[in-house]
Scaffold this active site. Structure first.
Site, PDB file in Angstrom:
ATOM      1  N   ASN A 287     -23.873   9.343  14.298  1.00 57.49           N
ATOM      2  CA  ASN A 287     -24.176   8.356  13.262  1.00 57.49           C
ATOM      3  C   ASN A 287     -25.505   7.648  13.527  1.00 57.49           C
ATOM      4  O   ASN A 287     -26.255   7.349  12.596  1.00 57.49           O
ATOM      5  CB  ASN A 287     -23.049   7.338  13.158  1.00 57.49           C
ATOM      6  CG  ASN A 287     -21.878   7.871  12.351  1.00 57.49           C
ATOM      7  OD1 ASN A 287     -21.969   8.921  11.730  1.00 57.49           O
ATOM      8  ND2 ASN A 287     -20.763   7.166  12.361  1.00 57.49           N
TER       9      ASN A 287
ATOM     10  N   LEU B  96     -16.285  12.389   8.571  1.00 56.33           N
ATOM     11  CA  LEU B  96     -16.041  12.458   7.129  1.00 56.33           C
ATOM     12  C   LEU B  96     -17.033  11.579   6.384  1.00 56.33           C
ATOM     13  O   LEU B  96     -17.154  10.395   6.663  1.00 56.33           O
ATOM     14  CB  LEU B  96     -14.611  12.008   6.800  1.00 56.33           C
ATOM     15  CG  LEU B  96     -13.473  12.688   7.571  1.00 56.33           C
ATOM     16  CD1 LEU B  96     -12.141  12.089   7.164  1.00 56.33           C
ATOM     17  CD2 LEU B  96     -13.486  14.192   7.324  1.00 56.33           C
TER      18      LEU B  96
ATOM     19  N   LYS C 127       0.823  -1.204   0.000  1.00 53.70           N
ATOM     20  CA  LYS C 127       0.000   0.000   0.000  1.00 53.70           C
ATOM     21  C   LYS C 127       0.860   1.257   0.000  1.00 53.70           C
ATOM     22  O   LYS C 127       0.610   2.199  -0.764  1.00 53.70           O
ATOM     23  CB  LYS C 127      -0.937   0.002   1.211  1.00 53.70           C
ATOM     24  CG  LYS C 127      -1.877   1.194   1.255  1.00 53.70           C
ATOM     25  CD  LYS C 127      -2.663   1.270   2.549  1.00 53.70           C
ATOM     26  CE  LYS C 127      -3.750   0.233   2.618  1.00 53.70           C
ATOM     27  NZ  LYS C 127      -4.634   0.446   3.803  1.00 53.70           N
TER      28      LYS C 127
ATOM     29  N   THR D 223     -12.820   5.194  15.324  1.00 45.40           N
ATOM     30  CA  THR D 223     -14.078   5.159  16.071  1.00 45.40           C
ATOM     31  C   THR D 223     -13.994   4.057  17.118  1.00 45.40           C
ATOM     32  O   THR D 223     -13.820   2.889  16.775  1.00 45.40           O
ATOM     33  CB  THR D 223     -15.262   4.901  15.125  1.00 45.40           C
ATOM     34  OG1 THR D 223     -15.315   5.951  14.160  1.00 45.40           O
ATOM     35  CG2 THR D 223     -16.576   4.866  15.898  1.00 45.40           C
TER      36      THR D 223
ATOM     37  N   GLY E  84     -25.748   1.970   4.387  1.00 45.13           N
ATOM     38  CA  GLY E  84     -24.682   0.963   4.312  1.00 45.13           C
ATOM     39  C   GLY E  84     -23.351   1.627   4.569  1.00 45.13           C
ATOM     40  O   GLY E  84     -23.275   2.669   5.221  1.00 45.13           O
TER      41      GLY E  84
ATOM     42  N   LEU F 250     -33.268  12.962   4.249  1.00 44.98           N
ATOM     43  CA  LEU F 250     -34.688  12.674   4.104  1.00 44.98           C
ATOM     44  C   LEU F 250     -35.018  12.269   2.665  1.00 44.98           C
ATOM     45  O   LEU F 250     -36.085  12.575   2.157  1.00 44.98           O
ATOM     46  CB  LEU F 250     -35.539  13.886   4.507  1.00 44.98           C
ATOM     47  CG  LEU F 250     -35.636  14.177   6.007  1.00 44.98           C
ATOM     48  CD1 LEU F 250     -36.586  15.331   6.258  1.00 44.98           C
ATOM     49  CD2 LEU F 250     -36.078  12.950   6.791  1.00 44.98           C
TER      50      LEU F 250
ATOM     51  N   CYS G  63     -19.658   2.885   8.320  1.00 47.80           N
ATOM     52  CA  CYS G  63     -19.948   3.560   9.589  1.00 47.80           C
ATOM     53  C   CYS G  63     -21.314   3.223  10.187  1.00 47.80           C
ATOM     54  O   CYS G  63     -21.390   2.676  11.285  1.00 47.80           O
ATOM     55  CB  CYS G  63     -19.823   5.072   9.418  1.00 47.80           C
ATOM     56  SG  CYS G  63     -18.137   5.621   9.083  1.00 47.80           S
TER      57      CYS G  63
END
Length: 449
Positions: free
Chosen positions: A212, A152, A35, A121, A261, A254, A264
């Site tokens: 969230n 984000l 990576k 998180t 999905g 809304l 998060c």
């Protein structure tokens, strides 16, 4: 100020690039050599609009560096942001093994006073746990631990980093040094009048989950209202406008769709219910939201077969047998290649079990690769392409799952000739029902007559 960011996933890479754009010197650290080599060579491992430009610009300026040498990166840094994955375990708990492993390495490698900022998180009380590990294995080094959750949105992460609506910083109540350090890092935002919230470690951790969970609740709510609109003949577009203009509610989140999905909402809502249960204080609303979202996605799969049966006037049990279905959009939302918990991962296997031949379209190549890699053993008949016409050619049914711009701009009058049957099921409400009817299509959407 020299900053290290450990982890070059979505949060870590955007954070590192963002800080370098602000003028800080940043060292991004990841144990994955492939990576790091890829990023150095100019290939960004995730799809995020404008991220490649910022990374390239700041690498060239000498402000942004990439390495696998964690010890060197830590020694050179004043502040260390940890942004490693905290994936979901089988019962909903967060897997903190990567975070704890990195913390041990940071403690042993630190050569002087460090500020450790948790971007990952994490459940409530994790930062206290990290603080204890650092003190135990840090050989007398002084550490200041800060909770700084990210907010984000995938697909808009770079914009969100550079234009935050608030910054949350949790510290120990007696840790004035940590506050001064974080004020220095975020000083440009404070000058732009971005509100910075200073609070406790526990409150900061819980703010992330609460935000969230509340947004997920809005998504589930509007989808349930869309289903009710279908049942009683009301219009969800007008309903959403009617309630969204109430400033106590607001119009964001809304818009009905195929459920939430990504990385998060599914993980964080479930983790919050587990934390609440462990605290003997269950959050019944969030538990209901999780059930509502799961039921909604499964319901949409059945709706495709029911609608086709109505169009063809046949038994719904065999309506999809042998039919080609073109699924437009695999990622959970537009402008990202993330298929984690995407509606496509539930609905496509259902359609194939009904005997359909499914071909998927997604404009981002990595999304198609991720999907086929995930399901090659269980649904080997599925194909994914990045060419729209190849997917639409000879389709009996078109199913819209993601609101990509390329999909929203389809000229259905021109595409009619390459379809085998004029049926479009639009679970993003991208198209005008009257216009689709005028073009000769059988058209279904969410909550619109």
């Amino acid at each position: 100020m020299i900053i290290s960011v450990i982890g070059t996933g979505h949060v870590g890479l955007v954070t590192g690039a963002g800080f370098s754009e602000m003028g800080h010197t940043v060292i991004c650290i990841d144990q994955n050599q492939d990576k790091i080599t890829s990023i150095i060579d100019g290939s960004i491992p995730i799809y995020e609009p404008s991220l490649d430009e910022i990374v390239s610009r700041n690498k060239s300026s000498g402000r942004l560096h990439f390495t696998t040498d964690l010890a060197e990166g830590i020694c050179l840094s004043d502040v260390i942001f940890i942004a490693v994955d905290t994936p979901q375990l089988s019962h909903g708990q967060s897997d903190l093994s990567q975070l704890e492993s990195v913390t041990h390495q940071v403690a042993k490698a630190s050569n002087n006073k460090k500020t450790i900022v948790i971007k990952s998180t994490v459940p409530v009380s994790t930062c206290r746990r990290i603080d204890r590990i650092l003190r135990k294995y840090g050989n007398g080094t002084v550490f200041n631990v800060v909770s700084n959750p990210e907010f984000l949105r995938e697909g808009k992460a770079v914009y969100d980093f550079m234009n935050p609506d608030r910054i949350v910083l949790g510290t120990r109540s007696d840790d004035k040094d940590a506050k001064r350090t974080m004020m220095k890092i975020y000083e440009p935002f404070e000058k732009d009048h971005v509100e910075i919230i200073y609070t406790t470690l526990e409150t900061s951790e819980l703010i992330k989950y609460s935000a969230n969970a509340f947004l997920a609740t809005k998504v589930a709510f509007i989808n349930e209202m869309a289903n009710l609109c279908d049942a009683v003949g009301a219009n969800i577009t007008e309903l959403a406008r009617g309630i969204g203009l109430d400033n106590r509610i607001g119009s964001s989140f809304l818009k009905p769709g195929p459920g939430y999905g990504g990385s998060c909402f599914p993980k964080d809502t479930l983790s919050l219910t587990v934390q609440a249960q462990e605290a003997n204080c269950p959050v019944r609303i969030i538990e209901s939201v999780i059930n509502s979202n799961s039921s909604h996605i499964r319901r949409l799969g059945r709706r495709v077969s029911d609608f086709c049966a109505e169009c063809w006037n046949i038994d719904c049990k065999s309506s999809l047998l042998g039919k080609k279905i073109a699924v437009l959009g695999l990622s959970f939302k537009a402008n990202t290649d993330d298929i984690r918990s995407a509606a496509s991962t539930v609905i496509i296997p259902f359609l194939i079990k009904q005997g359909a031949k499914v071909m998927g379209f997604d404009p981002v190549l990595s999304a198609t690769e991720k999907f086929t890699d995930q399901f090659q053993d269980t649904i080997p008949t599925f194909e994914a392409k990045t060419d729209l016409d190849t997917v639409l050619w000879g389709a009996d049914v078109v199913l819209v799952l993601t609101e990509w711009e390329e999909i929203a701009k389809i000229d259905w009058l021109k595409k009619r000739s390459i379809l085998n049957s004029p049926i479009v099921v639009d679970f993003r409400n991208l198209f005008n029902p009257d216009l689709m009817r005028k073009y000769g299509y059988h058209y279904a959407s969410l909550g619109r007559p």
